[in-house]
Design a protein around this motif. Sequence first.
Motif, PDB file in Angstrom:
ATOM      1  N   CYS A   6       0.816  -1.207   0.000  1.00  0.00           N
ATOM      2  CA  CYS A   6       0.000   0.000   0.000  1.00  0.00           C
ATOM      3  C   CYS A   6       0.852   1.261   0.000  1.00  0.00           C
ATOM      4  O   CYS A   6       2.078   1.214   0.085  1.00  0.00           O
ATOM      5  CB  CYS A   6      -0.886  -0.022   1.241  1.00  0.00           C
ATOM      6  N   CYS A  43       4.755  -6.869   1.456  1.00  0.00           N
ATOM      7  CA  CYS A  43       3.321  -6.755   1.726  1.00  0.00           C
ATOM      8  C   CYS A  43       2.738  -8.156   1.839  1.00  0.00           C
ATOM      9  O   CYS A  43       3.123  -9.049   1.090  1.00  0.00           O
ATOM     10  CB  CYS A  43       2.670  -6.017   0.561  1.00  0.00           C
ATOM     11  N   CYS A  77       5.241  -5.915   5.980  1.00  0.00           N
ATOM     12  CA  CYS A  77       4.241  -6.743   6.655  1.00  0.00           C
ATOM     13  C   CYS A  77       4.550  -8.235   6.657  1.00  0.00           C
ATOM     14  O   CYS A  77       4.194  -8.932   7.601  1.00  0.00           O
ATOM     15  CB  CYS A  77       2.857  -6.448   6.072  1.00  0.00           C
ATOM     16  N   ARG A 164       0.862  -4.404  11.542  1.00  0.00           N
ATOM     17  CA  ARG A 164       1.191  -2.984  11.783  1.00  0.00           C
ATOM     18  C   ARG A 164       0.870  -2.528  13.189  1.00  0.00           C
ATOM     19  O   ARG A 164       1.152  -1.389  13.546  1.00  0.00           O
ATOM     20  CB  ARG A 164       0.420  -2.093  10.814  1.00  0.00           C
ATOM     21  N   GLN A 195      -4.156   3.737   7.550  1.00  0.00           N
ATOM     22  CA  GLN A 195      -5.092   2.659   7.197  1.00  0.00           C
ATOM     23  C   GLN A 195      -6.528   3.114   7.364  1.00  0.00           C
ATOM     24  O   GLN A 195      -7.410   2.676   6.644  1.00  0.00           O
ATOM     25  CB  GLN A 195      -4.840   1.396   8.027  1.00  0.00           C
TER      26      GLN A 195
HETATM   27 FE1  F3S Z   1       0.393  -4.722   2.479  1.00  0.00          FE
HETATM   28 FE2  F3S Z   1       0.993  -4.194   4.938  1.00  0.00          FE
HETATM   29 FE3  F3S Z   1       0.108  -2.284   3.368  1.00  0.00          FE
HETATM   30  S1  F3S Z   1      -0.002  -5.974   4.224  1.00  0.00           S
HETATM   31  S2  F3S Z   1      -1.270  -3.381   2.051  1.00  0.00           S
HETATM   32  S3  F3S Z   1       2.007  -3.411   3.149  1.00  0.00           S
HETATM   33  S4  F3S Z   1      -0.279  -2.482   5.534  1.00  0.00           S
END
Ligand code: F3S
Length: 437
Positions: A6, A43, A77, A164, A195
């Motif tokens: 993201c 991610c 993440c 997060r 978020q």
């Molecule tokens: Fe992916 Fe983490 Fe963003 S899972 S969408 S990098 S908050």
Amino acid sequence: MRSFGCQMNDYDTGRLSDLLRDAQSYERTENLEEADLVVINTCSIREKAQEKVFSDLGRIREVKKERPEMRIAVGGCVASQEGENILKRAPWVDVVFGPQTLHRVPELLDERTRTGRAQVDVSFPEIEKFDHLPTPEAHGATAFVSIMEGCSKYCSYCVVPYTRGEEISRPLVDVLVEIAQLADQGVKEVTLLGQNVNAYRGVTPEGDTADFALLLDYVGQIDGIERIRYTTSHPREFTQRIIDCYERNPKLVSHVHLPVQSGSDRVLAAMKRGYTALEYKSIVRRLKKARPGISIATDIIVGFPGETAEDFEETMKLVEDVGFDASFSFVFSPRPGTPAARLPDDTPYEVKIERLQRLQAAIDAHAQRISESMLGNLERVLVLGPARRGEGYLMARTDNNRIVNFPGSPELINRMVTVRITEVYPHSLGGELVQED
Ligand code: F3S
Ligand code: SAH
Ligand code: SF4
């Protein structure tokens, strides 16, 4: 340095790159062959995103075999969820860090050199990472500013609260000072990031709480800032106070990204979203009243466990009712550790793909209709840079988040100008310059 996921992750990648430059004189490159340090900011929102990490790490290993002094750091993440497991699967990695410990990467790299052992820190420290990051520098007329981190909503399908941590808001003054500094460097459009930005609860110097509506009011008063965007907001805390801002604050763009996820109340409840389709539509109706013509973009998950054909039709109906202008829509991906991953799911994958394609076709058709309705309009746009289409053309962004290409001289870059829309393409518009600001 590579970034996935993201905008929060892209933002983190940029800040880490500034930190590594200031603290350890690294210069950013996208060329693996010349890198002394490789950082992958990962991610895990869907399976496909997660798979990418280990295939990339395999490739990087080959380069490291030739140059054993090269360092590899994995953050984001996937790192947050996997921690030490990253080292088990990829022992050639040197540092594993999380979204809340990226400010410690220089220390972790030093520690790795000193001890000869790989370092892992994916904790959620109490201290704000922002206190340890260099003052942001502007690159052009647009900038992102993180206003809150984490998520406390625990939607049943989502990893974010686990990767997060819980929602934490940055203090009001820190956010405003950062935006004022960016404005001084020529930034005209700021995108507030989080978020759920509308869960913002920042402390004021008096110790009171500032909500998102108040923050928007203050940002609107900063000299030089002409446009305010934000992403992402959540329907649950989309208060009337925020909607009212659209009436009084012309700097707020006529575009909102408001993820709905499904149009079926049964599915919304199973997702633990905390609102009904009717409540969502009520927000949209009030937004359209406060700001006629506002463009609404959304996120939709197709094929959530137990989603029936009727549930999906309700989503299609909502899509028609709202007239979404854009969407990030994906097939449900079971994420380990989330409650929805354990739900029975008997819809064949091919059926889910068919649903997704129907949904995307409907939203694309809306977007096309909205673009066509803009033909002949005068639009105030921010010029972002030269257009990809070639010599003499510039690329700008409209208030409702469309790219418009038009002939113009490079001095207009980073300025607001008015263009007339003369052409409509599937993913962009064409225009002609009417007036410089
Ligand atoms: Fe992916 Fe983490 Fe963003 S899972 S969408 S990098 S908050
Ligand atoms: N905080 C935002 C969204 C963050 S994640 C919100 O609540 O609206 C970005 C998008 O990824 C989500 O809106 C959702 O549509 C999608 N997503 C999250 N988890 C998913 C999963 N397990 N499978 C498929 N899509 C998912
Ligand atoms: Fe995930 Fe839900 Fe939080 Fe959005 S609100 S980040 S979908 S848990």
